[in-house]
Design a protein around this motif. Structure first.
Motif, PDB file in Angstrom:
ATOM      1  N   GLN A   1      35.280 -18.691  19.503  1.00 57.94           N
ATOM      2  CA  GLN A   1      34.150 -17.874  19.044  1.00 57.94           C
ATOM      3  C   GLN A   1      33.049 -18.745  18.438  1.00 57.94           C
ATOM      4  O   GLN A   1      31.851 -18.484  18.640  1.00 57.94           O
ATOM      5  N   ILE A   2      33.443 -19.795  17.700  1.00 60.59           N
ATOM      6  CA  ILE A   2      32.448 -20.721  17.150  1.00 60.59           C
ATOM      7  C   ILE A   2      31.680 -21.399  18.283  1.00 60.59           C
ATOM      8  O   ILE A   2      30.442 -21.525  18.241  1.00 60.59           O
ATOM      9  N   LEU A   3      32.391 -21.807  19.322  1.00 56.05           N
ATOM     10  CA  LEU A   3      31.735 -22.439  20.473  1.00 56.05           C
ATOM     11  C   LEU A   3      30.743 -21.493  21.140  1.00 56.05           C
ATOM     12  O   LEU A   3      29.645 -21.895  21.543  1.00 56.05           O
ATOM     13  N   ALA A   4      31.103 -20.223  21.240  1.00 58.35           N
ATOM     14  CA  ALA A   4      30.196 -19.248  21.876  1.00 58.35           C
ATOM     15  C   ALA A   4      28.948 -19.034  21.034  1.00 58.35           C
ATOM     16  O   ALA A   4      27.830 -18.915  21.574  1.00 58.35           O
TER      17      ALA A   4
ATOM     18  N   VAL B   1      22.979 -25.081  20.044  1.00 59.67           N
ATOM     19  CA  VAL B   1      23.142 -25.969  18.885  1.00 59.67           C
ATOM     20  C   VAL B   1      24.333 -26.873  19.125  1.00 59.67           C
ATOM     21  O   VAL B   1      25.402 -26.420  19.553  1.00 59.67           O
ATOM     22  N   LYS B   2      24.161 -28.170  18.816  1.00 59.33           N
ATOM     23  CA  LYS B   2      25.232 -29.145  18.935  1.00 59.33           C
ATOM     24  C   LYS B   2      25.740 -29.493  17.538  1.00 59.33           C
ATOM     25  O   LYS B   2      24.982 -29.592  16.579  1.00 59.33           O
TER      26      LYS B   2
ATOM     27  N   HIS C   1      34.385 -24.763   8.688  1.00 59.55           N
ATOM     28  CA  HIS C   1      35.701 -24.822   9.320  1.00 59.55           C
ATOM     29  C   HIS C   1      35.715 -23.845  10.496  1.00 59.55           C
ATOM     30  O   HIS C   1      35.325 -22.679  10.339  1.00 59.55           O
ATOM     31  N   ASP C   2      36.191 -24.330  11.644  1.00 60.61           N
ATOM     32  CA  ASP C   2      36.200 -23.476  12.837  1.00 60.61           C
ATOM     33  C   ASP C   2      37.515 -22.748  13.019  1.00 60.61           C
ATOM     34  O   ASP C   2      37.802 -22.252  14.121  1.00 60.61           O
ATOM     35  N   ILE C   3      38.317 -22.637  11.958  1.00 58.60           N
ATOM     36  CA  ILE C   3      39.586 -21.905  12.046  1.00 58.60           C
ATOM     37  C   ILE C   3      39.590 -20.699  11.109  1.00 58.60           C
ATOM     38  O   ILE C   3      40.641 -20.081  10.925  1.00 58.60           O
TER      39      ILE C   3
END
Length: 428
Positions: A64-67, A74-75, A206-208
């Motif tokens: 979801q963070i990647l989407a 954005v990188k 945090h991406d978790i």
């Protein structure tokens, strides 16, 4: 990796935040960055932000963070855990495929890196790198030499080991506290408030965490509204040199042009043309009246040093001091036939006796003075006459003729009333 994703080039979203530029850094030139712990940070301009995410990949939230990042073109930089990479190698490959930078975050995310033995810390670092490389099929060119210590619990031994391996340690400039049990609104508020407070820097997320997934779209939208720009960071390679920067750019608040950024060089060791030293002072140079210094020297058994070459002070001679003449004995002699008179204050009784008999000789005045108390006590009540009460005030006694005394306002009263009246008239 060095290609930028400008907002206008974002497919399907012309109003996207985008990535304004790519910053290439050399980890060996600046081994530690992030003002939360170190003096230096990334050389960012005002209103430039670098996004970083820790602890992934975890498919449920990392995807979801990647989407969200892809929708805004954005990188960011991701610091993966080796155990997560082993469990989800496809998630690591997705990060690389989306054009993000991937660093490492140890193998098991221990929160004891600041106190564990250095051998164990090195094992955590090396295993985390090996697990992430395994997810990337061993392609070292896809893994950035960037590392973040779990919990930011730094230790000198860990930092030295990472620097020896050419790995750059990343701290942060401001966190959003999204690892705590807070609401997405709180994550958003902290992120924006802290970015605004410093104006630029590295944001730690945090991406978790589900709260990060909920807060990230609002964070990116607010950064877009307030004129912030996203910078993508990649490591320098032989084919991709580091972005040219000035030393002061690596500070959050660079000094002015009038202040030197680097320290002045240390003063070199001078070579003296002549090594002869001045002679040490001896006790004769001291004031002979300094008994404490001389006593200390005697008890310490300090030897006599050679005399100094400078001129010695000359003490003044006692005989040359000016003196006053001795007064003659006649100054204190009292001539014969003269008697000194001593002046003293006269008592009230003496003044009354003097007024009673102005021309009486001294003997008569003393007789009248001695007789006066007897006359007074004759008119007082028995208790007062014998010293058991208080007498009437003196202003009640008036002298009219020599040797006569009159008591004013004397009426016939009972002994008890008389004593009460006298007590009221006499002040305490």
């Amino acid at each position: 990796m060095a290609q930028t994703a400008l907002a206008g080039d974002c497919p399907g979203n012309p109003n996207a935040l985008g990535t304004s530029r790519t910053l290439v850094v050399d980890p060996r030139e600046h081994p530690r960055i992030g003002t939360m712990q170190y003096p230096e940070t990334l050389p960012l301009a005002d209103h430039e932000v670098v996004l970083t995410f820790d602890d992934g990949p975890l498919p449920k939230y990392s995807n979801q963070i990647l989407a969200i990042l892809a929708s805004q073109c954005v990188k960011a930089t991701f610091f993966t855990i080796g155990g997560q990479a082993n469990a989800n190698p496809e998630g690591v490959r997705k990060l690389i495929a989306a054009g993000h930078t991937v660093g490492t975050h140890t193998q098991h995310h221990p929160l004891t890196m600041n106190k564990m033995p250095i051998e164990k810390a090195r094992q955590e670092i090396d295993d985390g790198i090996a697990s992430t490389l395994a997810a990337l099929n061993g392609d070292k060119s896809k893994l950035a030499p960037f590392f973040r210590i779990p919990g930011l619990l730094r230790a000198a031994g860990v930092e030295q080991y990472l620097a020896s391996q050419g790995i750059q340690v990343w701290s942060a400039d401001f966190p959003a506290d999204d690892w705590r049990h807070v609401s997405p609104q709180r994550v958003y508020d902290l992120a924006i408030q802290r970015i605004e407070a410093k104006g630029k820097g590295i944001l730690l997320l945090h991406d978790i965490q589900p709260r990060t997934v909920a807060a990230l779209p609002r964070i990116l939208a607010t950064l877009k509204e307030r004129g912030y720009r996203i910078v993508h960071v990649v490591p320098a390679t032989p084919e991709l040199p580091a972005t040219p920067t000035e030393p002061q750019q690596w500070y959050m608040n660079p000094p002015s042009e009038r202040v030197a950024v680097k320290r002045w060089p240390s003063v070199p060791n001078f070579i003296f043309a002549e090594t002869r030293a001045l002679p040490a002072p001896v006790f004769s140079n001291l004031d002979w009246r300094d008994a404490e210094a001389l006593d200390h020297a005697q008890h310490a058994h300090i030897g006599e040093s050679r005399r100094a070459l400078w001129p010695q002070p000359q003490l003044a001679q006692l005989n040359s001091a000016p003196t006053l003449a001795i007064p003659a004995a006649g100054v204190f002699r009292i001539p014969e036939g003269e008697r000194p008179t001593l002046l003293a204050a006269r008592s009230r009784a003496a003044r009354v006796a003097s007024a009673a008999t102005p021309a009486a000789p001294r003997s008569q005045a003393l007789s009248a003075r001695q007789a006066k108390p007897a006359k007074r006590t004759a008119h007082l009540p028995p208790a007062i006459a014998h010293g058991k009460g208080r007498a009437a005030p003196e202003h009640a006694v008036q002298t009219r003729k020599p040797g006569s005394v009159r008591i004013a306002s004397l009426k016939k009263r009972t002994p008890h009333a008389e004593a009460t009246a006298i007590a009221k008239r006499v002040p305490d």
